[in-house]
Design an enzyme around this catalytic site. Structure first.
Site, PDB file in Angstrom:
ATOM      1  N   GLY A 132      -4.867   5.203   2.342  1.00  0.00           N
ATOM      2  CA  GLY A 132      -4.473   5.855   0.824  1.00  0.00           C
ATOM      3  C   GLY A 132      -4.558   5.129  -0.192  1.00  0.00           C
ATOM      4  O   GLY A 132      -5.493   4.167  -0.334  1.00  0.00           O
TER       5      GLY A 132
ATOM      6  N   GLY B  13      -4.197   2.322  -2.585  1.00  0.00           N
ATOM      7  CA  GLY B  13      -3.875   1.060  -2.292  1.00  0.00           C
ATOM      8  C   GLY B  13      -2.795   0.626  -3.167  1.00  0.00           C
ATOM      9  O   GLY B  13      -1.823  -0.310  -2.774  1.00  0.00           O
TER      10      GLY B  13
ATOM     11  N   THR C  24     -11.034   5.495   4.980  1.00  0.00           N
ATOM     12  CA  THR C  24     -11.007   4.156   5.322  1.00  0.00           C
ATOM     13  C   THR C  24     -10.410   4.225   6.686  1.00  0.00           C
ATOM     14  O   THR C  24      -9.916   5.103   7.567  1.00  0.00           O
ATOM     15  CB  THR C  24      -9.519   3.618   4.763  1.00  0.00           C
ATOM     16  OG1 THR C  24     -10.011   3.403   3.205  1.00  0.00           O
ATOM     17  CG2 THR C  24      -8.737   2.486   5.052  1.00  0.00           C
TER      18      THR C  24
ATOM     19  N   VAL D  67      -9.164  -5.215  -5.932  1.00  0.00           N
ATOM     20  CA  VAL D  67      -9.075  -5.312  -4.513  1.00  0.00           C
ATOM     21  C   VAL D  67      -7.812  -4.396  -4.216  1.00  0.00           C
ATOM     22  O   VAL D  67      -6.709  -4.276  -4.990  1.00  0.00           O
ATOM     23  CB  VAL D  67      -8.545  -6.973  -4.170  1.00  0.00           C
ATOM     24  CG1 VAL D  67      -8.118  -6.881  -2.664  1.00  0.00           C
ATOM     25  CG2 VAL D  67      -9.595  -7.826  -4.599  1.00  0.00           C
TER      26      VAL D  67
ATOM     27  N   ASP E  59      -5.128  -2.680  -0.798  1.00  0.00           N
ATOM     28  CA  ASP E  59      -4.016  -2.830   0.205  1.00  0.00           C
ATOM     29  C   ASP E  59      -4.602  -3.275   1.415  1.00  0.00           C
ATOM     30  O   ASP E  59      -4.020  -4.244   2.153  1.00  0.00           O
ATOM     31  CB  ASP E  59      -3.153  -1.526   0.311  1.00  0.00           C
ATOM     32  CG  ASP E  59      -3.870  -0.590   1.032  1.00  0.00           C
ATOM     33  OD1 ASP E  59      -4.671   0.078   0.334  1.00  0.00           O
ATOM     34  OD2 ASP E  59      -3.705  -0.105   2.110  1.00  0.00           O
TER      35      ASP E  59
HETATM   36  N1  ASP Z   1      -6.152   2.155   0.737  1.00  0.00           N
HETATM   37  C1  ASP Z   1      -7.584   1.970   0.477  1.00  0.00           C
HETATM   38  C2  ASP Z   1      -7.785   1.407  -0.925  1.00  0.00           C
HETATM   39  O1  ASP Z   1      -6.851   1.794  -1.693  1.00  0.00           O
HETATM   40  C3  ASP Z   1      -8.517   3.335   0.468  1.00  0.00           C
HETATM   41  C4  ASP Z   1      -7.956   4.359   1.246  1.00  0.00           C
HETATM   42  O2  ASP Z   1      -7.272   3.923   2.382  1.00  0.00           O
HETATM   43  O3  ASP Z   1      -8.514   5.555   1.567  1.00  0.00           O
HETATM   44  O4  ASP Z   1      -8.900   0.601  -1.143  1.00  0.00           O
END
Ligand code: ASP
Length: 303
Positions: A225, A227, A174, A203, A205
């Site tokens: 991370g 979400g 991300t 959906v 974060d």
């Molecule tokens: N935070 C993102 C989500 O949960 C995924 C990520 O940051 O790796 O969609």
């Protein structure tokens, strides 16, 4: 507008499982190049929001990150992307209400090459903060953004990860950025394909202001991370609020610690405060960060 501090920029390229060693040099180069795009906006007097978007667009266009082209695939093998951004001009909300504070997000978009620009269109072209799915794609099109076929965003790498479900827990890649410009504007943005194998319609974060992205007059932050954990902890808002009483580095570290202790989960965060101090922290296996500061110029850190 007045010059308050030297501009700074901090980017992340995701927190999660450590990616394959052979990809690391290319990811490092891509992070530095993205930071260079943001740096040149800031050093020529451009705004924090333009710098954040320039850096994120570059990473969305790179197949190495889980955003735009290269996005993680959902349980049905499809791309569904989320993004958001937030901007606070110098002096906004300093006792006069939230004048000039902007925020926008999109969720579940499949045909937008650069979801961060669609999030920006939500902020600038509508009275709303979050628009989902086809309506967000139509808004992007009406705003002059490039649409594409969903399969143009699917890379071989994402397909292999989907087939093996290698990154089910947290896809590293991300992207996010936070910046302070020389006029004192603070901005942050985040863009993602989400988590490999996620339920269609999920959906995360990265679309949600307060959770994956937040800015106010004391700072700006972007998270990455799991979400679900980041949303339960409203991580970015919590960390930015801590800037009122501590440094950016400490705020980032305690935000992650509090999240892990209260709701569990792995995440990473980058933050910049109104004085141009930068912080970052994570509790995942690895996190990619790039920074631009007046003292150190451009740097990459694999944490
Ligand atoms: N935070 C993102 C989500 O949960 C995924 C990520 O940051 O790796 O969609």
């Amino acid at each position: 507008m007045r010059r308050v501090v030297a501009p700074v920029l901090v980017l992340h390229g995701g927190a999660g499982m450590r990616g394959p060693a052979e990809e690391r040099p290319a990811r490092r180069r891509a992070m530095l190049e993205a930071a260079e795009h943001g740096r040149s906006v800031l050093e020529s007097g451009g705004s924090a929001i333009d710098a954040v978007c320039a850096a994120i667009v570059f990473m969305e266009d790179s197949p190495l990150f889980n955003a735009g082209r290269g996005s993680a695939l959902n349980a049905e093998g499809e791309v569904e992307m989320d993004a958001s951004l937030m901007v606070v001009p110098y002096g906004a909300a300093a006792g006069n209400g939230a004048v000039g504070v902007g925020a926008g997000g999109v969720a579940g978009v499949r045909r937008v090459r650069n979801p961060i620009l669609a999030a920006r269109a939500v902020m600038t072209q509508t009275p709303h903060v979050l628009i989902i799915g086809p309506a967000a794609e139509r808004l992007a099109f009406r705003s002059g953004l490039a649409l594409c076929r969903p399969d143009e965003l699917v890379t071989d790498r994402a397909r292999v990860r989907w087939q093996t479900h290698m990154a089910r827990a947290s896809e590293h890649g991300t992207v996010g950025a936070a910046a302070l410009d020389l006029h004192g504007q603070l901005a942050a943005g985040t863009s993602t394909g989400g988590i490999t194998g996620k339920m269609p319609g999920r959906v995360g974060d990265s679309a949600i202001v307060g959770a994956g992205t937040f800015a106010d007059r004391i700072g700006a932050a972007s998270a990455t991370g799991v979400g679900e954990s980041i949303m339960k902890a409203t991580l970015c808002r919590e960390v930015v609020r801590m800037l009122a009483r501590t440094t950016a580095a400490r705020a980032a570290a305690s935000g992650i610690k509090i999240m892990a202790a209260t709701v569990g989960g792995e995440a990473g965060i980058i933050v910049v405060d109104r004085h141009g101090r930068i912080g970052y922290a994570h509790n995942a296996q690895a996190m990619d960060v790039a920074t631009f500061t007046p003292d150190e110029g451009l740097r990459h850190h694999l944490l």
